[in-house]
Write an enzyme that holds these catalytic residues in place. Structure first.
Site, PDB file in Angstrom:
ATOM      1  N   VAL A  84       0.832  -1.195   0.000  1.00  0.00           N
ATOM      2  CA  VAL A  84       0.000   0.000   0.000  1.00  0.00           C
ATOM      3  C   VAL A  84       0.869   1.248   0.000  1.00  0.00           C
ATOM      4  O   VAL A  84       1.783   1.375   0.808  1.00  0.00           O
ATOM      5  CB  VAL A  84      -0.907   0.009   1.257  1.00  0.00           C
ATOM      6  CG1 VAL A  84      -1.696   1.309   1.349  1.00  0.00           C
ATOM      7  CG2 VAL A  84      -1.836  -1.185   1.254  1.00  0.00           C
ATOM      8  N   CYS A  85       0.543   2.163  -0.889  1.00  0.00           N
ATOM      9  CA  CYS A  85       1.184   3.480  -0.903  1.00  0.00           C
ATOM     10  C   CYS A  85       0.254   4.392  -0.107  1.00  0.00           C
ATOM     11  O   CYS A  85      -0.687   4.946  -0.637  1.00  0.00           O
ATOM     12  CB  CYS A  85       1.314   3.977  -2.340  1.00  0.00           C
ATOM     13  SG  CYS A  85       1.931   5.651  -2.478  1.00  0.00           S
ATOM     14  N   LEU A  86       0.484   4.487   1.154  1.00  0.00           N
ATOM     15  CA  LEU A  86      -0.414   5.251   2.000  1.00  0.00           C
ATOM     16  C   LEU A  86       0.403   6.229   2.820  1.00  0.00           C
ATOM     17  O   LEU A  86       1.101   5.844   3.754  1.00  0.00           O
ATOM     18  CB  LEU A  86      -1.197   4.290   2.904  1.00  0.00           C
ATOM     19  CG  LEU A  86      -2.351   4.873   3.680  1.00  0.00           C
ATOM     20  CD1 LEU A  86      -3.358   5.552   2.750  1.00  0.00           C
ATOM     21  CD2 LEU A  86      -3.058   3.788   4.462  1.00  0.00           C
TER      22      LEU A  86
END
Length: 184
Positions: A84-86
């Protein structure tokens, strides 16, 4: 709160008491799976994902590592690895946040408000910017194909690729006995 290990235990217990299905990976409290449901009012509604969570030794001072085990179509999630690119989790994490925040705020916000300008899945980002209806339809197709409740319950080893073998695809044997049964 005196130590990271006590905080880890408290946050994990709080997550379990918040009606999330949590499955420990090993005897420690640092790796586990959480069943996550897509938010209402989004094309992800009805989807169920198995999320792998790894807590670093320095948790809560360092953010947890979060990844989707079953596939999801989203600009900010790598389709192959599930990572996840969070921003909030990866860069602006604060010890004030806990695991419940991840599943009640951060991940729902990520699915409700994708950021196609910072993609891990370039195809999803391009489709979202070019044709939102087609993007929403693709999301729904992925939910139907990969994010049913039974998909979230499967161990990752059982879901190694798109070309899974059914029982009929394995060579048959004269033995009628099975060496061991897999827990459901």
């Amino acid at each position: 709160m005196s130590s990271p290990s006590k905080r880890r235990e408290m946050d994990l217990m709080k997550l379990m008491m918040s009606d999330y299905k949590v499955e420990m990976i090993n005897d420690g409290m640092q790796e586990f799976y959480v069943e996550f449901h897509g938010p209402k009012d989004s094309p992800y509604h009805g989807g169920v994902w198995r999320i792998r969570v790894e807590l670093p030794d320095a948790y809560p001072y360092k953010s947890p590592s979060i990844g989707f085990v079953n596939k999801i179509y989203h600009p900010n999630v790598d389709e192959m690895s599930g990572s996840v690119c969070l921003d909030v989790i990866n860069q602006t994490w604060s010890p004030m946040f806990d695991l419940v925040n991840v599943f009640e705020v951060f991940l729902p916000q990520l699915l409700l408000y994708p950021n196609p300008s910072d993609p891990l899945n370039g195809e999803a980002a391009a489709l979202m910017m070019r044709d939102r209806n087609a993007y929403d339809q693709r999301v729904k197709e992925y939910c139907e194909k990969y994010a049913k409740p039974e998909d979230a319950g499967a161990a990752p080893e059982e879901k190694s690729s798109d070309e899974e073998l059914s029982e009929d695809d394995y060579p048959s044997s004269d033995d009628d006995e099975v060496a061991g049964k897999v827990d459901p």
